[in-house]
Design an enzyme around this catalytic site. Structure first.
Site, PDB file in Angstrom:
ATOM      1  N   PHE B 121       3.820  -7.745  12.141  1.00  0.00           N
ATOM      2  CA  PHE B 121       3.630  -6.488  11.065  1.00  0.00           C
ATOM      3  C   PHE B 121       4.451  -5.461  11.496  1.00  0.00           C
ATOM      4  O   PHE B 121       4.065  -4.945  12.320  1.00  0.00           O
ATOM      5  CB  PHE B 121       3.053  -6.677   9.787  1.00  0.00           C
ATOM      6  CG  PHE B 121       3.024  -6.896   8.322  1.00  0.00           C
ATOM      7  CD1 PHE B 121       3.404  -8.248   8.267  1.00  0.00           C
ATOM      8  CD2 PHE B 121       3.069  -6.259   7.140  1.00  0.00           C
ATOM      9  CE1 PHE B 121       4.348  -8.572   7.364  1.00  0.00           C
ATOM     10  CE2 PHE B 121       3.662  -6.638   5.949  1.00  0.00           C
ATOM     11  CZ  PHE B 121       4.022  -7.588   5.688  1.00  0.00           C
ATOM     12  N   GLN B 234       4.876   5.475  -1.137  1.00  0.00           N
ATOM     13  CA  GLN B 234       5.242   4.448  -0.543  1.00  0.00           C
ATOM     14  C   GLN B 234       6.865   4.070  -1.043  1.00  0.00           C
ATOM     15  O   GLN B 234       6.776   3.257  -2.120  1.00  0.00           O
ATOM     16  CB  GLN B 234       4.985   3.422   0.340  1.00  0.00           C
ATOM     17  CG  GLN B 234       5.477   2.226   1.500  1.00  0.00           C
ATOM     18  CD  GLN B 234       4.500   1.665   2.378  1.00  0.00           C
ATOM     19  OE1 GLN B 234       3.953   1.080   1.509  1.00  0.00           O
ATOM     20  NE2 GLN B 234       3.882   2.179   3.507  1.00  0.00           N
ATOM     21  N   HIS B 236       9.059   0.679  -0.613  1.00  0.00           N
ATOM     22  CA  HIS B 236       9.237  -0.163   0.368  1.00  0.00           C
ATOM     23  C   HIS B 236      10.770  -0.085   0.688  1.00  0.00           C
ATOM     24  O   HIS B 236      11.566  -0.423  -0.126  1.00  0.00           O
ATOM     25  CB  HIS B 236       8.152  -1.266  -0.047  1.00  0.00           C
ATOM     26  CG  HIS B 236       8.074  -2.451   0.312  1.00  0.00           C
ATOM     27  ND1 HIS B 236       9.064  -3.158   1.746  1.00  0.00           N
ATOM     28  CD2 HIS B 236       7.026  -3.501   1.334  1.00  0.00           C
ATOM     29  CE1 HIS B 236       9.216  -4.154   2.311  1.00  0.00           C
ATOM     30  NE2 HIS B 236       7.378  -4.016   2.251  1.00  0.00           N
ATOM     31  N   LEU B 250      10.175  -6.752  -5.188  1.00  0.00           N
ATOM     32  CA  LEU B 250       9.363  -7.078  -3.420  1.00  0.00           C
ATOM     33  C   LEU B 250      10.660  -8.287  -2.610  1.00  0.00           C
ATOM     34  O   LEU B 250      10.495  -9.322  -2.981  1.00  0.00           O
ATOM     35  CB  LEU B 250       7.898  -7.283  -3.192  1.00  0.00           C
ATOM     36  CG  LEU B 250       7.696  -6.619  -1.714  1.00  0.00           C
ATOM     37  CD1 LEU B 250       8.321  -5.315  -2.253  1.00  0.00           C
ATOM     38  CD2 LEU B 250       6.298  -6.463  -1.904  1.00  0.00           C
ATOM     39  N   GLU B 253       7.532  -8.531   3.896  1.00  0.00           N
ATOM     40  CA  GLU B 253       8.249  -7.163   5.112  1.00  0.00           C
ATOM     41  C   GLU B 253       7.773  -8.349   6.374  1.00  0.00           C
ATOM     42  O   GLU B 253       8.806  -8.518   7.210  1.00  0.00           O
ATOM     43  CB  GLU B 253       7.030  -6.138   5.402  1.00  0.00           C
ATOM     44  CG  GLU B 253       7.656  -5.819   6.334  1.00  0.00           C
ATOM     45  CD  GLU B 253       6.004  -4.269   6.787  1.00  0.00           C
ATOM     46  OE1 GLU B 253       6.224  -3.911   5.618  1.00  0.00           O
ATOM     47  OE2 GLU B 253       6.240  -4.357   7.892  1.00  0.00           O
ATOM     48  N   ARG B 310       7.182   1.227   7.019  1.00  0.00           N
ATOM     49  CA  ARG B 310       8.308   1.519   6.443  1.00  0.00           C
ATOM     50  C   ARG B 310       8.974   2.394   5.809  1.00  0.00           C
ATOM     51  O   ARG B 310       9.897   2.405   5.041  1.00  0.00           O
ATOM     52  CB  ARG B 310       6.718   1.495   4.486  1.00  0.00           C
ATOM     53  CG  ARG B 310       6.860  -0.578   5.639  1.00  0.00           C
ATOM     54  CD  ARG B 310       6.328  -1.012   3.687  1.00  0.00           C
ATOM     55  NE  ARG B 310       5.233  -1.409   4.089  1.00  0.00           N
ATOM     56  CZ  ARG B 310       4.718  -2.787   3.554  1.00  0.00           C
ATOM     57  NH1 ARG B 310       4.029  -1.966   2.500  1.00  0.00           N
ATOM     58  NH2 ARG B 310       4.090  -4.530   3.684  1.00  0.00           N
ATOM     59  N   HIS B 381       6.863   1.573  -3.847  1.00  0.00           N
ATOM     60  CA  HIS B 381       5.360   0.304  -3.530  1.00  0.00           C
ATOM     61  C   HIS B 381       4.135   0.396  -3.781  1.00  0.00           C
ATOM     62  O   HIS B 381       3.576  -0.202  -4.443  1.00  0.00           O
ATOM     63  CB  HIS B 381       6.402  -0.300  -2.408  1.00  0.00           C
ATOM     64  CG  HIS B 381       5.644  -1.471  -1.779  1.00  0.00           C
ATOM     65  ND1 HIS B 381       5.652  -2.247  -2.505  1.00  0.00           N
ATOM     66  CD2 HIS B 381       4.528  -1.837  -0.675  1.00  0.00           C
ATOM     67  CE1 HIS B 381       4.293  -3.580  -1.810  1.00  0.00           C
ATOM     68  NE2 HIS B 381       3.564  -2.484  -0.390  1.00  0.00           N
ATOM     69  N   ARG B 416       1.325   3.931   4.888  1.00  0.00           N
ATOM     70  CA  ARG B 416       0.158   2.839   4.986  1.00  0.00           C
ATOM     71  C   ARG B 416       1.402   1.843   5.678  1.00  0.00           C
ATOM     72  O   ARG B 416       2.731   1.499   5.462  1.00  0.00           O
ATOM     73  CB  ARG B 416       0.173   2.367   3.684  1.00  0.00           C
ATOM     74  CG  ARG B 416      -0.678   0.986   3.629  1.00  0.00           C
ATOM     75  CD  ARG B 416      -0.662   0.459   2.036  1.00  0.00           C
ATOM     76  NE  ARG B 416       0.112   0.353   1.696  1.00  0.00           N
ATOM     77  CZ  ARG B 416       0.567  -1.608   1.622  1.00  0.00           C
ATOM     78  NH1 ARG B 416       0.304  -2.127   1.825  1.00  0.00           N
ATOM     79  NH2 ARG B 416       1.507  -1.051   0.784  1.00  0.00           N
TER      80      ARG B 416
END
Lengths: 248, 607, 278
Positions: B121, B234, B236, B250, B253, B310, B381, B416
């Protein structure tokens, strides 16, 4: 794009009826979008449940043109919009208001099912070894988003109201996920036969048809459980055989 | 006068996502009485939306992984303004929390050796995310729920808290309405844990559900607690952009983790063109190396630039769109289907690894991701900021008030890392539950004054007052206007003047909200509920805008057009939001406590 | 006592808001199954025209009696098991099919697929998903008589035995009697051979996709990785099981057609074409 008529059931425990609403429909809209639009435009207090709007939480269950479906995953361009689109609450549960039903029975049922009971850990850090092959069957069942559409469409609940003797497809899937879990050591077969009424299922496969997660409820969960119940209660030969070769 | 029911607990948990459930399980395991209040049905909380996985240094796939690497990754991802103690505890405890889920029945994907599988990730040095396909959040919430229902927790579903009640400085209870009939409930508790999640509904394009209205942040703020780092929202990088009705939903990822690449309209993998200096050494410089990393066939391969943090990926996509190289509907192309050039059975592999993405695009956009690229663009997000908590105990600056999960702040700093939020929930949910239980055992019952209850009750009933004028749209229109304004004025790229405008706009919306009318009665009335949510939503929006104005730099998720670079003077400060004596919002800057030498050493070792 | 959990009134029989033609499937099932049962019953009572040269109708297989009073000599079939019609038979009419057909009929009656299908088509319980039902009371498979469905696996054991018998019939269908000496020794292939082989193929696909078999070969286990051979069997059965409905209908229609084919050939209405190689 076009104005479309929606027939939405409005009412509560005491009484209710279909009311017609007109709203503008644009490309890619789902039924839930239309309901929200109607809510904002002309029926501020129209009650409906929803959360994720992506088919992941299972909140917006309703009956669209007579079939139990998630409102957020039902696209309007897949439907005949020349006729009014009917939306009514799930019929296997008591209505709270408009499209919202009281699904608390489901939560009470789940509490009565014996919880997961794993064998002792395989490793010192408290972990277990399991092969992907062995968890796949259970993973299918754990895709369940608890939308309760299977409960709604099941005629044992919907038409015959056997809520006291029958736990419904959702909880057979739940039982199957526990019973077939490679680590689980609990025995739920007696409950399935007696208090949970698996014998009431007459294999209409309607639950499988409406499942938005495409879980093969009947063939992979209910029938295998029925067969395990047969092993335990109806078939003297396998019962004898299992004495020499236990299940786990 | 309307009536209310009074219910007493030792510990009250507000919110039943991953953090709330974990806190409830922990608190109830000590034998005290625990109540759990949630806005939706149990098991529907936003945690179910989490897809990719939960980060924990189990080292099942790459044995070089350790809590130290995880800690260093988290700090770097957060641009070093994280609460270092939380980052440390998180990295150390996450593996045990994940294994605990397995003991409660979670069924993770497995490695060949039969251990918990981990995937790559963004921002994580090693494959670290324990996952179940792309529905890890569902697995987590269901596991916690199914374990929790046998713990004697008293769950109040579809019940929304509108205000906290105080006994002096200490929190003493919560006032709530139940959606079904609109009846009021007064929960008295010795300690309260906030686990209400984020503020995404303040924006137009969001992956968040209606519940995400900043309730926890607002309730805590009004109870006198500090909020920190609220400017860090954040976005995304990959949300759906088409059709309009699904905009913002969403796209995990995990798509990039499994080899998905970002391309612009001319087919170029534009992420290779902009790799930040501090990630240069750990990022692949050619597609082949990136592929070797993704497939874990070369342990020394560096990650492809699609797996950068991100904030950076979101900015890059935006840049392509602005330069006219975007996709037809204003996004970029995310392509996973190309892996068929590399592996046999690519179609089956994609469906196996990303089943819900396949499903989501097929059903909602009519796109088959095994053969066509997806169109994606940034979507709101997560909020890194939130209630300020003590790193050890998770108690806020208000005695007896705890917070965990997204509504708490500190772990993630300025940005994050994907996968860190699910592990955040279980690590700090547990700690919050544990310390709330201890607080409840060590302190007596607080008192609540009738006057406070009455004013809470009147406030809740106000929108139903039939003498209020019904202006068309009502609460919904105010929410739309706020979302529109936040999206354009306090969005991904920010500017001072626009944000000042937003603050003024919020003031005006507050005036409208103070007089908002909801037609209908108290029985399951979403118009009324939306009206009541406005208070939290406006507070959260204001906190974001005002904090963003004060942080005159670009860092992590906070990007300013008028201050394009990171500034040294902001290197180790948090923005603090609290209610002043005059009732006005105050924003100040406060230095972060100095990081201990051994932790500093870990960071330096991993640079 | 059942708590009243539904405030929306249940819909009467056939009522639904569904806009599709939901009634087509149960109607087709009703018509096809009824036709099959009528034909099979009629054919079972005929007690003639079930053997044509080296072909034996599956309705009359295994060939139980080849005594003089049966009207056939059992030519071509070495497995005429018994001689004359049994002395204990008390009913005025007799046909060996009456002793044979209960087994495959039982297998299909208790089959998980057919159960769902005929409950809908014949008993409207329900007629289709989300469509109102005619009756208020409901017992399901929880008590007599339907609790007997649980013996499905015993019918499965017989069904597997029948597969061997029918395979033998199909095998015999390859050997013709060119010189009319009563010895079927000339290897060849006729249309009837293909019909009977197809019959075995479809019945095998249906029988080996049985839900009970799926359970017995491996479904009862929770851990597969330690028993690869069983897992392979389980996977094969599961694979057939996914199309159980298709196998069920194809095999049902074909078995009836096999009987029709042998019957019409035996009656001289159709002429079987065949070639021999030896």
């Amino acid at each position: 794009m076009a104005r479309v008529t929606f027939k939405i059931w409005r009412g509560d425990k005491q009484a209710g009826e279909f009311k017609e609403y007109n709203t503008e429909v644009s490309e890619g809209m789902v039924v839930l979008d239309a309901v929200h639009q109607i809510q904002a435009e002309s029926a501020n207090d129209l009650a409906c449940r929803w959360n994720c709007k992506a088919g992941k939480c299972g909140s917006c269950s309703a009956e669209i043109n007579g079939m139990p479906r998630l409102m957020c995953m039902t696209r309007l361009n897949d439907m005949n919009l020349d006729e009014p689109v009917s939306i009514e609450p799930m019929r296997a549960f008591p209505v709270m208001k408009d499209l919202v039903t009281d699904v608390s029975w489901n939560y009470r049922v789940k509490k009565k099912i014996k919880p997961f009971k794993p064998r002792l850990p395989d490793n010192d850090d408290g972990s277990w070894n399991m092969q992907q092959q062995d968890v796949e069957r259970v993973q299918e069942f754990r895709k369940c988003i608890e939308c309760f559409l299977c409960q709604d469409v099941c005629h044992v609940l919907r038409d015959h109201h056997k809520h006291d003797e029958f736990i419904g497809p959702r909880y057979f899937v739940y039982n199957a996920a526990l019973e077939m879990h490679p680590l689980d050591e609990e025995d739920r077969l007696a409950d399935l036969k007696k208090s949970q009424g698996i014998g009431y299922c007459n294999i209409t496969k309607c639950c499988t048809k409406v499942c938005p997660e495409n879980i093969t409820i009947t063939d992979n969960a209910i029938i295998p459980l029925k067969e395990r119940v047969v092993d335990e209660f109806y078939d003297p030969l396998t019962k004898l055989f299992r004495i020499f070769k236990p299940r786990k | 006068m309307a009536e209310y029911e009074t219910i007493e607990f030792d510990v009250l948990i507000i919110g039943a996502g991953g953090a709330g459930l974990r806190a409830a399980i922990e608190a109830s395991s000590t034998g005290i009485s625990v109540g759990l209040v949630c806005k939706s049905l149990l098991g529907k909380a936003h945690t179910v939306m989490a897809e990719g996985g939960m980060a924990a240094a189990l080292a099942n796939v790459d044995e070089r992984d350790s809590w130290k690497t995880h800690f260093a990754d988290t700090m770097r991802g957060g641009y070093y303004i994280n609460n270092w103690r939380m980052a440390q505890l998180h990295a150390q405890q996450a593996p045990d929390r994940v294994r605990e889920l397995e003991a409660w029945g979670a069924v993770f994907d497995r490695t060949r050796e039969g251990k918990i599988m981990q995937r790559n990730f963004g921002g994580h040095a090693h494959p670290r995310l324990a996952h179940v396909g792309d529905r890890t959040g569902l697995e987590m919430i269901r596991t916690l729920q199914d374990h929790g229902i046998h713990q004697g927790i008293d769950v109040h579903m579809e019940c929304t808290v509108t205000s906290l009640l105080m006994d002096g400085d200490r929190v003493a209870g919560a006032f709530a309405y139940a959606r079904e009939l609109g009846k009021f409930k007064l929960f008295k508790a010795k300690a309260i844990v906030m686990a209400t999640g984020g503020i995404g509904r303040a924006y137009k394009i969001t992956s968040n559900s209606w519940e995400y209205t900043g309730d926890g942040q607002s309730l805590a703020y009004h109870a006198g607690a500090d909020l920190i780092d609220m400017e860090f929202v954040q976005f995304h990088p990959t949300g759906m952009v088409w059709p309009p009705s699904v905009r913002g939903i969403l796209v995990t990822e995990g798509v990039r983790g499994e080899g998905g690449v970002l391309k612009n309209s001319s087919g170029e993998r534009f992420m290779f063109g902009d790799i930040p200096d501090n990630y240069k050494s750990s990022t692949a410089d050619n597609p082949e190396e990136g592929w070797r990393y993704v497939t874990k066939t070369d342990r020394n391969a560096r990650r492809p630039p699609e797996l950068l943090t991100r904030d950076h990926v979101a900015r890059c996509i935006l840049k392509e769109v602005k330069a006219g190289r975007g996709s037809p509907h204003g996004g970029a192309f995310l392509d996973i289907s190309w892996i068929k050039e590399k592996i046999p059975n690519a179609e089956a592999h994609i469906k196996k690894k990303l089943p819900s993405m396949y499903h989501q695009f097929k059903e909602l956009a009519g796109i088959d991701i095994t053969t066509e690229p997806m169109e994606v663009g940034p979507t709101t997000h997560y909020v890194m900021g939130g209630i300020r908590v003590d790193g050890e105990t998770q108690m806020s600056t208000v005695p007896g008030l705890f917070a965990a999960g997204e509504c708490a702040a500190g772990l993630h700093g300025a940005n994050r890392l994907g996968g860190n939020s699910l592990s955040d929930l279980i690590v700090f949910g547990k700690l919050a539950g544990e310390h709330a239980a201890r607080f409840a055992q060590e302190n007596g019952k607080p008192a609540i004054s009738d006057a406070d209850v009455n004013s809470a009750l009147l406030e809740a009933l106000a929108p139903l007052d039939s003498s209020r004028a019904t202006n068309a749209g009502g609460a919904y229109q105010i929410q739309y206007d706020l979302q529109e304004m936040m999206q354009s004025n306090v969005g991904i790229i920010r500017q001072e003047d626009e944000m000042l405008e937003a603050v003024q706009g919020i003031e005006a919306l507050k005036q409208r909200a103070a007089n908002v009318a909801a037609p209908g009665n108290r029985q399951y009335n979403p118009g009324w509920h939306t009206a009541l949510d406005l208070k939290s939503l406006l507070l959260a929006a204001e906190a974001v805008a005002r904090s963003a104005i004060v942080r005159k730099e670009s860092r992590g998720a906070h990007t300013r057009d008028d201050y394009k670079n990171k500034e040294e003077k902001f290197d180790s400060v948090n923005t603090i939001v609290r209610m002043g004596k005059d009732g006005q919002m105050q924003v100040t800057l406060e230095s972060i406590p100095k990081i201990p030498a051994e932790l500093k050493q870990i960071i330096d070792d991993h640079k | 006592m059942s708590e009243d959990l539904s405030s929306l009134k249940r819909r009467p029989w056939g009522m639904t808001l569904r806009q599709d033609t939901w009634w087509i499937v149960p109607l087709v099932v009703f018509l096809v199954l009824t036709s099959f049962v009528v034909y099979a019953t009629w054919a079972a009572f005929q007690n003639e025209h079930y053997v044509h040269r080296n072909y034996l109708s599956p309705f009359y297989s295994p060939l139980l009696f080849t005594g003089g009073d049966m009207g056939i000599s059992g030519d071509g079939h070495q497995h005429g098991l018994f001689g004359d019609k049994p002395g204990w038979w008390l009913l005025p009419f007799f046909s060996p099919a009456l002793l044979i057909l209960p087994f495959p009929a039982g297998f299909r009656m208790t089959c998980y697929y057919y159960r769902g299908a005929y409950y809908k088509a014949f008993w409207a319980d329900p007629s289709a998903c989300a469509v109102g039902e005619p009756r208020n009371n409901y017992l399901g498979e929880n008590s007599l008589p339907l609790i007997l469905q649980n013996i499905h696996r015993y019918f499965l054991y017989f069904a597997i035995l029948f597969l061997f018998i029918l395979a033998y019939d199909a095998f015999s269908a390859f050997f013709f009697d060119n010189d009319g000496d009563g010895k079927f020794t000339n290897f060849g292939v006729g249309v009837g051979t293909l019909v009977l082989c197809m019959n075995v193929f479809l019945l095998t696909g249906y029988t080996f996709g049985c839900h009970s078999l799926r359970h017995l070969v491996g479904g009862w286990m929770d851990i597969f990785s330690s028993t690869p051979a069983k897992t392979k069997c389980y996977d094969c059965v599961s694979c057939l099981n996914r199309q159980h409905m298709v196998w069920a209908w194809c095999s049902l229609l074909w078995v009836a057609f096999s009987d029709v084919y042998v019957r019409l050939c035996s009656m001289g209405i159709w002429t079987d074409v065949y070639f021999t190689f030896t």
